[in-house]
Design an enzyme around this catalytic site. Structure first.
Site, PDB file in Angstrom:
ATOM      1  N   CYS A   1       0.836  -1.195   0.000  1.00 23.78           N
ATOM      2  CA  CYS A   1       0.000   0.000   0.000  1.00 23.78           C
ATOM      3  C   CYS A   1       0.872   1.246   0.000  1.00 23.78           C
ATOM      4  O   CYS A   1       2.023   1.226   0.416  1.00 23.78           O
ATOM      5  CB  CYS A   1      -0.896   0.008   1.233  1.00 23.78           C
ATOM      6  SG  CYS A   1      -1.796  -1.523   1.506  1.00 23.78           S
TER       7      CYS A   1
ATOM      8  N   ARG B   1       3.416   0.756  -6.623  1.00 18.19           N
ATOM      9  CA  ARG B   1       3.448  -0.238  -5.543  1.00 18.19           C
ATOM     10  C   ARG B   1       2.376  -1.307  -5.724  1.00 18.19           C
ATOM     11  O   ARG B   1       2.442  -2.358  -5.078  1.00 18.19           O
ATOM     12  CB  ARG B   1       3.225   0.463  -4.192  1.00 18.19           C
ATOM     13  CG  ARG B   1       4.427   1.268  -3.739  1.00 18.19           C
ATOM     14  CD  ARG B   1       4.108   2.105  -2.513  1.00 18.19           C
ATOM     15  NE  ARG B   1       5.350   2.612  -1.934  1.00 18.19           N
ATOM     16  CZ  ARG B   1       5.911   2.143  -0.823  1.00 18.19           C
ATOM     17  NH1 ARG B   1       5.341   1.162  -0.162  1.00 18.19           N
ATOM     18  NH2 ARG B   1       7.036   2.643  -0.370  1.00 18.19           N
TER      19      ARG B   1
ATOM     20  N   TRP C   1      -3.621  -2.336  -1.262  1.00 26.16           N
ATOM     21  CA  TRP C   1      -3.453  -3.685  -1.804  1.00 26.16           C
ATOM     22  C   TRP C   1      -4.036  -4.621  -0.765  1.00 26.16           C
ATOM     23  O   TRP C   1      -3.537  -4.733   0.341  1.00 26.16           O
ATOM     24  CB  TRP C   1      -1.974  -3.974  -2.052  1.00 26.16           C
ATOM     25  CG  TRP C   1      -1.700  -5.226  -2.823  1.00 26.16           C
ATOM     26  CD1 TRP C   1      -1.701  -5.373  -4.183  1.00 26.16           C
ATOM     27  CD2 TRP C   1      -1.352  -6.512  -2.287  1.00 26.16           C
ATOM     28  NE1 TRP C   1      -1.388  -6.666  -4.527  1.00 26.16           N
ATOM     29  CE2 TRP C   1      -1.161  -7.394  -3.380  1.00 26.16           C
ATOM     30  CE3 TRP C   1      -1.178  -7.003  -0.992  1.00 26.16           C
ATOM     31  CZ2 TRP C   1      -0.809  -8.719  -3.215  1.00 26.16           C
ATOM     32  CZ3 TRP C   1      -0.831  -8.336  -0.831  1.00 26.16           C
ATOM     33  CH2 TRP C   1      -0.650  -9.177  -1.936  1.00 26.16           C
TER      34      TRP C   1
ATOM     35  N   ASN D   1      -0.302   1.178   5.921  1.00 30.87           N
ATOM     36  CA  ASN D   1       0.422   0.214   5.092  1.00 30.87           C
ATOM     37  C   ASN D   1       0.981  -0.845   6.023  1.00 30.87           C
ATOM     38  O   ASN D   1       1.712  -0.531   6.958  1.00 30.87           O
ATOM     39  CB  ASN D   1       1.559   0.912   4.334  1.00 30.87           C
ATOM     40  CG  ASN D   1       2.443  -0.082   3.595  1.00 30.87           C
ATOM     41  OD1 ASN D   1       2.034  -1.191   3.281  1.00 30.87           O
ATOM     42  ND2 ASN D   1       3.676   0.327   3.332  1.00 30.87           N
ATOM     43  N   GLY D   2       0.643  -2.125   5.786  1.00 24.75           N
ATOM     44  CA  GLY D   2       1.162  -3.190   6.625  1.00 24.75           C
ATOM     45  C   GLY D   2       0.063  -4.115   7.100  1.00 24.75           C
ATOM     46  O   GLY D   2      -1.026  -4.176   6.512  1.00 24.75           O
TER      47      GLY D   2
ATOM     48  N   GLU E   1      13.553 -16.203 -14.772  1.00 18.12           N
ATOM     49  CA  GLU E   1      13.122 -14.810 -14.923  1.00 18.12           C
ATOM     50  C   GLU E   1      12.138 -14.674 -16.080  1.00 18.12           C
ATOM     51  O   GLU E   1      11.121 -13.979 -15.961  1.00 18.12           O
ATOM     52  CB  GLU E   1      14.352 -13.914 -15.153  1.00 18.12           C
ATOM     53  CG  GLU E   1      14.073 -12.525 -15.689  1.00 18.12           C
ATOM     54  CD  GLU E   1      13.325 -11.601 -14.740  1.00 18.12           C
ATOM     55  OE1 GLU E   1      12.991 -10.477 -15.156  1.00 18.12           O
ATOM     56  OE2 GLU E   1      13.071 -11.993 -13.577  1.00 18.12           O
TER      57      GLU E   1
ATOM     58  N   LYS F   1       8.266 -13.359 -15.610  1.00 22.29           N
ATOM     59  CA  LYS F   1       7.723 -12.198 -16.310  1.00 22.29           C
ATOM     60  C   LYS F   1       6.453 -12.562 -17.075  1.00 22.29           C
ATOM     61  O   LYS F   1       5.474 -11.813 -17.083  1.00 22.29           O
ATOM     62  CB  LYS F   1       8.769 -11.618 -17.273  1.00 22.29           C
ATOM     63  CG  LYS F   1       9.855 -10.823 -16.610  1.00 22.29           C
ATOM     64  CD  LYS F   1       9.312  -9.550 -15.993  1.00 22.29           C
ATOM     65  CE  LYS F   1      10.344  -8.899 -15.107  1.00 22.29           C
ATOM     66  NZ  LYS F   1      10.608  -9.645 -13.865  1.00 22.29           N
TER      67      LYS F   1
ATOM     68  N   GLU G   1       3.668 -12.981 -14.596  1.00 20.17           N
ATOM     69  CA  GLU G   1       3.287 -11.744 -13.915  1.00 20.17           C
ATOM     70  C   GLU G   1       2.356 -10.882 -14.741  1.00 20.17           C
ATOM     71  O   GLU G   1       1.382 -10.330 -14.215  1.00 20.17           O
ATOM     72  CB  GLU G   1       4.543 -10.923 -13.579  1.00 20.17           C
ATOM     73  CG  GLU G   1       5.343 -11.433 -12.402  1.00 20.17           C
ATOM     74  CD  GLU G   1       6.537 -10.538 -12.122  1.00 20.17           C
ATOM     75  OE1 GLU G   1       6.747 -10.181 -10.949  1.00 20.17           O
ATOM     76  OE2 GLU G   1       7.267 -10.201 -13.075  1.00 20.17           O
TER      77      GLU G   1
ATOM     78  N   HIS H   1      13.637 -35.148 -16.410  1.00 19.01           N
ATOM     79  CA  HIS H   1      13.317 -35.686 -15.089  1.00 19.01           C
ATOM     80  C   HIS H   1      11.897 -35.303 -14.654  1.00 19.01           C
ATOM     81  O   HIS H   1      11.614 -35.269 -13.463  1.00 19.01           O
ATOM     82  CB  HIS H   1      14.333 -35.195 -14.059  1.00 19.01           C
ATOM     83  CG  HIS H   1      15.718 -35.716 -14.311  1.00 19.01           C
ATOM     84  ND1 HIS H   1      16.074 -37.025 -14.080  1.00 19.01           N
ATOM     85  CD2 HIS H   1      16.818 -35.102 -14.809  1.00 19.01           C
ATOM     86  CE1 HIS H   1      17.348 -37.201 -14.407  1.00 19.01           C
ATOM     87  NE2 HIS H   1      17.815 -36.046 -14.856  1.00 19.01           N
TER      88      HIS H   1
ATOM     89  N   LYS I   1       4.470  -3.574  -6.292  1.00 16.53           N
ATOM     90  CA  LYS I   1       5.869  -3.315  -6.629  1.00 16.53           C
ATOM     91  C   LYS I   1       6.782  -3.550  -5.442  1.00 16.53           C
ATOM     92  O   LYS I   1       7.818  -4.196  -5.548  1.00 16.53           O
ATOM     93  CB  LYS I   1       6.018  -1.868  -7.114  1.00 16.53           C
ATOM     94  CG  LYS I   1       7.438  -1.499  -7.552  1.00 16.53           C
ATOM     95  CD  LYS I   1       7.828  -2.222  -8.810  1.00 16.53           C
ATOM     96  CE  LYS I   1       9.170  -1.768  -9.337  1.00 16.53           C
ATOM     97  NZ  LYS I   1       9.604  -2.575 -10.489  1.00 16.53           N
TER      98      LYS I   1
END
Length: 607
Positions: free
Chosen positions: A2, A27, A74, A98-99, A479, A483, A486, A502, A602
């Site tokens: 947040c 964020r 968020w 925030n938290g 990576e 991406k 996401e 495997h 973010k």
């Protein structure tokens, strides 16, 4: 996660708050709101979804007042609805948070028993009701807030306003970042300096456990025990012009095109132009005396750390570990005396990485952090910091910060190799020269944008995608998969190419693209053999390689993007760029929110 902001001064607060919240969009959020004092009374405007909906609400019903607070939420406790959007409060107090308040259920039961009436599902409202009860019992606002802070468990940054007190904001920090901005006859609070950049460059950061009482001309700071303390006011390097998309459609597209400059700027701070050798800033670290390096990070930064682990062991011969930060401390690993804890983070505020840092501190490790925000919490708690010169990264999916982190790790590995004697001057010179070529080669990769965009049309149809890599490019496969997940919401996994047989090979059929990061080098032939296995089972084999590798893979690869030839040492930096570009173009084709993908933030400032 947040973002919070507060304003107290002479100007209308709502427009300033809305603009600051726009600078906190990076964020991640799913609702937003603003509260101000209007003729001494608290009024709110809130909206589910993007800030444009909050702006519409403010246009339909203007919000006056020169003191106010704002929030981008968020969701953690409670669905992302307008009712659960911040600010929360009562007729007496309104606050943003925030938290996570870990003891909210216990406090809620106590407050409801005392007659407090809740209207949301959030943990945050517990704080507002606790302050409200203190006010009902006759405490003045500052005392009511201070008493509430003593009851809270968890992580929080808080800012609150009080009815009838137009020249007062009380704010607090515990486990989540908070800054106070000093203006001319006006004051500000915010989650970071970026939010406040258009308003002021004079910033003071709270230390963990601090709280502050702000009026329109000054701020008083207190520690967790209520003792008055001083906090230094610094000039931030950020300016109001730090953010802008220019002519690009998305921040992510703009940031992809900044790779060459960012890699170059980061390398130039660490490589002497005269000797063309690595010249680190004075970190106070003798790598020759380091018995073990322990790296920890989250998300893309973790993958950068995995490449760094490979480099440190191959180049400097120092044993290295790499752990995802959200799991690291729970393993309670014993750590070598005199060891080096190496943390990687774009924001410097990631809660899990910060917790890993603190565990390493308890284990008496020297702490070195690679950060893009030198004014962050992690920077303040580290023994040494190397800055990535990436500038603000607004797209939630990390791009240019990732290649900057890799550039720093490569330079650190070279310096460590020189210190341990694992490489000689000629080897260092050759690898340094390879690094210095990367910005130019990165610009050449960007010229393949059309080819990668065409390739994206094939990948966008897939339900599942496999990314394969070997050696120091195995983390680049992870990576690429991250991406794609996401921002396009396609299921993707990154594997070491040798591991395909495997288990993952069972997934391969004509509908599953297999994307290989396959630069020429010592491991190329083994990777080619793995790709042959995929092709034999009907897989769509898509290859990122150089000209020599592409020639050898004719007849195996369905599609090939030919990249510039580079030394295998620096291949991870270069090959990170096209896999990010591919994810971007797939997401655009699928119509997703590229810069602010669903459910993501973010800076993840809660565990």
């Amino acid at each position: 996660m947040c973002g919070i902001v507060g304003v107290i001064g002479a100007r209308s607060a709502a427009p300033l708050l809305l603009d600051a919240l726009r600078r906190l969009e990076y964020r991640g959020y799913d609702s937003a709101g603003i509260a101000t004092l209007v003729n001494g009374h608290i009024e709110r405007r809130r909206a589910e979804g993007k800030l444009s909906r909050l702006a519409d609400a403010l246009a339909q019903r203007t919000l006056d007042g020169t003191t106010g607070i704002g929030h981008t939420r968020w969701a953690t406790h409670g669905a992302p609805t307008e009712n659960n959007a911040h600010p929360h409060g009562t007729a007496r107090v309104s606050l943003v948070h925030n938290g996570i308040i870990e003891n909210h259920a216990e406090l809620r039961a106590e407050l409801e028993a005392a007659g407090q009436e809740f209207s949301t599902e959030t943990d945050t409202e517990t704080v507002a009701q606790l302050v409200d009860l203190n006010l009902k019992r006759g405490m003045p606002p500052v005392e009511a807030a201070g008493a509430a802070f003593q009851r809270l468990e968890g992580a929080y940054a808080l800012a609150m306003i009080f009815a009838g007190h137009p020249e007062l904001i009380v704010a607090a920090q515990h486990g989540a970042p908070l800054a106070v901005g000093f203006g001319e006859d006006e004051m500000f609070v915010g989650s970071d300096a970026l939010a406040l950049a258009p308003l002021t460059r004079r910033i003071a950061y709270l230390t963990d456990g601090d709280w502050t009482v702000v009026n329109r001309r000054s701020a008083d700071f207190f520690d967790s025990k209520g003792n008055r303390v001083e906090r230094e006011v610094k000039l931030t390097r950020l300016t109001g012009a730090a953010i802008g998309k220019g002519n690009f459609r998305h921040f992510m597209e703009k940031e992809l095109h900044e790779h060459p400059a960012v890699i170059g700027d980061t390398l130039h701070q660490m490589i002497s132009p005269g000797s063309r050798a690595v010249a680190l800033p004075d970190l106070g670290i003798d790598f020759a005396q380091v018995p073990r390096i322990t790296m920890s990070a989250c998300g893309s930064a973790f993958y950068a750390g995995l490449v760094g682990r490979w480099w440190f062991e191959a180049v400097s011969r120092i044993p290295a570990d790499g752990d995802v930060a959200s799991e690291f401390r729970y393993r309670t690993p014993p750590m070598s005396k005199g060891g080096l804890g190496l943390l990687v983070s774009q924001s410097g505020e990631t809660a899990d990485t910060l917790a890993a840092l603190r565990y390493m501190r308890e284990q008496r490790q020297t702490i070195l952090s690679i950060l893009n925000v030198p004014e962050s919490s992690m920077a303040r708690e580290s023994d040494a910091v190397v800055e990535t010169i990436a500038g603000p990264e607004i797209g939630v999916a990390s791009t240019k910060a990732f290649t900057a982190q890799l550039s720093v790790l490569a330079c650190l590995a070279l310096a460590a190799g020189r210190a341990t004697g694992a490489i000689d001057a000629a080897q260092e010179a050759a690898m340094t020269a390879a690094l210095l070529e990367v910005p130019s080669r990165a610009a050449e990769v960007l010229a393949h944008d059309g080819a990668i965009q065409a390739l994206a049309a094939r990948v966008a149809k897939a339900r599942d995608v496999l990314f394969l890599g070997r050696g120091n490019c195995f983390p680049i496969a992870m990576e690429g998969a991250l991406k794609l997940k996401e921002i396009s919401y396609i299921h993707a996994e990154g594997y070491a190419a040798g591991e395909m047989k495997h288990g993952p090979i069972a997934l391969i059929d004509p509908a599953v693209p297999v994307i290989a990061i396959a630069p020429s080098g010592p491991l190329f032939e083994k990777t080619a053999s793995n790709l042959q296995e995929a092709a034999a089972r009907g897989g769509q084999v898509i290859v990122f390689s150089d000209e020599a590798g592409a020639a050898k893979l004719q007849g195996i690869a369905t599609e090939t993007v030919v990249l510039p030839a580079v030394d295998p040492f620096v291949a991870p930096i270069l090959y990170a760029i096209p896999v990010q570009m591919l994810a971007y173009h797939v997401a655009v084709l699928k119509g997703t929110d590229v810069d602010q993908p669903r459910n993501l933030a973010k800076s993840v400032t809660v565990e």
